[in-house]
Design a protein around this motif. Sequence first.
Motif, PDB file in Angstrom:
ATOM      1  N   LYS A  89     -31.828 -28.457 -54.194  1.00  0.00           N
ATOM      2  CA  LYS A  89     -31.920 -27.320 -54.566  1.00  0.00           C
ATOM      3  C   LYS A  89     -32.239 -26.536 -53.165  1.00  0.00           C
ATOM      4  O   LYS A  89     -32.076 -25.446 -52.396  1.00  0.00           O
ATOM      5  CB  LYS A  89     -33.197 -27.270 -55.140  1.00  0.00           C
ATOM      6  N   HIS A 114     -29.215 -19.760 -58.106  1.00  0.00           N
ATOM      7  CA  HIS A 114     -29.557 -20.748 -59.128  1.00  0.00           C
ATOM      8  C   HIS A 114     -31.029 -19.846 -58.973  1.00  0.00           C
ATOM      9  O   HIS A 114     -31.998 -20.868 -60.619  1.00  0.00           O
ATOM     10  CB  HIS A 114     -29.744 -21.978 -58.783  1.00  0.00           C
ATOM     11  N   GLU A 115     -31.172 -18.772 -59.721  1.00  0.00           N
ATOM     12  CA  GLU A 115     -32.600 -17.957 -59.866  1.00  0.00           C
ATOM     13  C   GLU A 115     -32.530 -17.475 -61.232  1.00  0.00           C
ATOM     14  O   GLU A 115     -31.372 -17.643 -62.224  1.00  0.00           O
ATOM     15  CB  GLU A 115     -33.281 -16.579 -59.156  1.00  0.00           C
ATOM     16  N   ARG A 116     -33.422 -17.568 -62.466  1.00  0.00           N
ATOM     17  CA  ARG A 116     -33.061 -17.345 -63.817  1.00  0.00           C
ATOM     18  C   ARG A 116     -33.969 -16.659 -64.137  1.00  0.00           C
ATOM     19  O   ARG A 116     -34.724 -15.543 -63.765  1.00  0.00           O
ATOM     20  CB  ARG A 116     -33.266 -18.384 -64.615  1.00  0.00           C
ATOM     21  N   HIS A 154     -31.104 -18.101 -68.608  1.00  0.00           N
ATOM     22  CA  HIS A 154     -31.009 -18.188 -67.607  1.00  0.00           C
ATOM     23  C   HIS A 154     -30.147 -17.104 -67.244  1.00  0.00           C
ATOM     24  O   HIS A 154     -30.340 -16.457 -66.113  1.00  0.00           O
ATOM     25  CB  HIS A 154     -29.805 -18.987 -67.832  1.00  0.00           C
ATOM     26  N   GLY A 172     -36.497 -19.964 -62.518  1.00  0.00           N
ATOM     27  CA  GLY A 172     -34.997 -20.460 -61.742  1.00  0.00           C
ATOM     28  C   GLY A 172     -35.754 -20.684 -60.069  1.00  0.00           C
ATOM     29  O   GLY A 172     -37.254 -21.277 -59.998  1.00  0.00           O
ATOM     30  N   TYR A 173     -34.998 -21.126 -58.992  1.00  0.00           N
ATOM     31  CA  TYR A 173     -35.136 -21.500 -57.885  1.00  0.00           C
ATOM     32  C   TYR A 173     -34.289 -20.751 -56.620  1.00  0.00           C
ATOM     33  O   TYR A 173     -33.180 -20.317 -56.925  1.00  0.00           O
ATOM     34  CB  TYR A 173     -35.229 -23.100 -57.513  1.00  0.00           C
TER      35      TYR A 173
END
Length: 462
Positions: A340, A378-380, A436, A385-386
């Motif tokens: 991550k 990778h955010e949702r 997502h 997300g992160y």
Amino acid sequence: MKVRRTAMVKTLIRHPEILLLLLVAIISTVALPLRSYFVVLPHFSEKLLDYSEEEAEKTAHFWASKVIRLSPSQPITLHEDIDALMKSAIVEFGLEKVKIFDADGKIVYSTAPADIGKINRHDYFTLIVAEGKKFSKIVTKNQQTLEGRVVTKDVAEIYIPLKNNNKFAGAFELYYDLTARKEELDRLLIKEAVIGAAISLFLFGLVLMVIIHACKVNYYRYLAEEQIKLLNRDLEKIVDAQTRELKVTQEVSIQSLAILAESYDPDTGEHLNRIRNLTSTIAERLKSEGPYASYLAGKDNYIDELALASILHDIGKTSIPVEILSKPDKLTKEEFEIVKGHTSIAGLVLRLGNETFLKEFGKDSYLALAADIALYHHERWDGTGYPHGLKGEEIPLSARIVALADVYALCSERPYKEPWSHERAVDLIKSEAGKHFDPVVVAAFLDIEQSIKKDFQSYLSG
């Protein structure tokens, strides 16, 4: 020669006032002599005739009292010394010839004795003079008088009616010698014509000089413009060639860097092309309609730069140990935390690169997009997300688009998974709309998923 003609035409087109001035000069050159002949000459001739008529009337009435007697019951009676008196009048008043007519138009006296006894039956006499009106005409040298006599001088032929108790009793015909006055008039007209012609020619010459000068200036300007055009074309070719070279170099460098980030995967080049192609396709759909259309339409080269930047989305993986990235088994919690970290590392590095560009050129480069994509892909949408847990439109649009394209890339085989079918990937994307993925981006993808399916092999091969 052709270039000079072209320059002259361009001069007249750019400066119509010069053409108008030339036209005025030509008209003036022609009009002034015509004015002298058709306006000034008749005017002066008329004034000269009016003056001669006035003099003739005064002369006739003065000498009528001296040379003739009028009686109501008798015809005109002439003075005994009429010849002597008339000779004196001719000298005194500048007369060329004198005739006296009775009421019937018969010549009762003439300084040319051969005329005596002839009767004037011309219309001008019977219809004008006999009605008590003056009649006159200027006869130039070697032309015929009203009675058909050729004169050797310029004369004014004037008929002055004589009345007795308001009845026509006869007439004087006086021939005034106008030779000196006519010559003076001719000299005046010639002088005016010469002055007018000189003014016209001067004006014409001045306009011609202006046109020639303007044409020369325009000719050299035309040559300079043509030379500039040639230089610009050459410069454009050089700039285009260098731009293409820089663009290719840039893309190759970016792609090389991106491949380096995923060097554990022998199919990385094709994977990156799939990401790039799908990112561009989705963005084009979003630009055509929907809530993001005006935003995308207002940004120059946004889609091209977005597609280029998308291949750097996993550049941060260069900081992750290869054994973790290429591990076929499920990652441990500690290993996943390490993975991550690639988003934050890539975002930091790419932002530093963009800051250098921003300081140098005063605007963002594609690296600003690349930084957003790498940091936030990778955010949702639902905030789970992160690396920062952004939610909804807090996530940059570029990252939302690439996130979906990256998931669709699951269709292809990767070191850590088997390939998915198109249908399976589409089902996953549908199910993750509003979780997502951005629902608008999902809708745009679904609008084109049939064409994507048709070109499925193309996406797989890049």
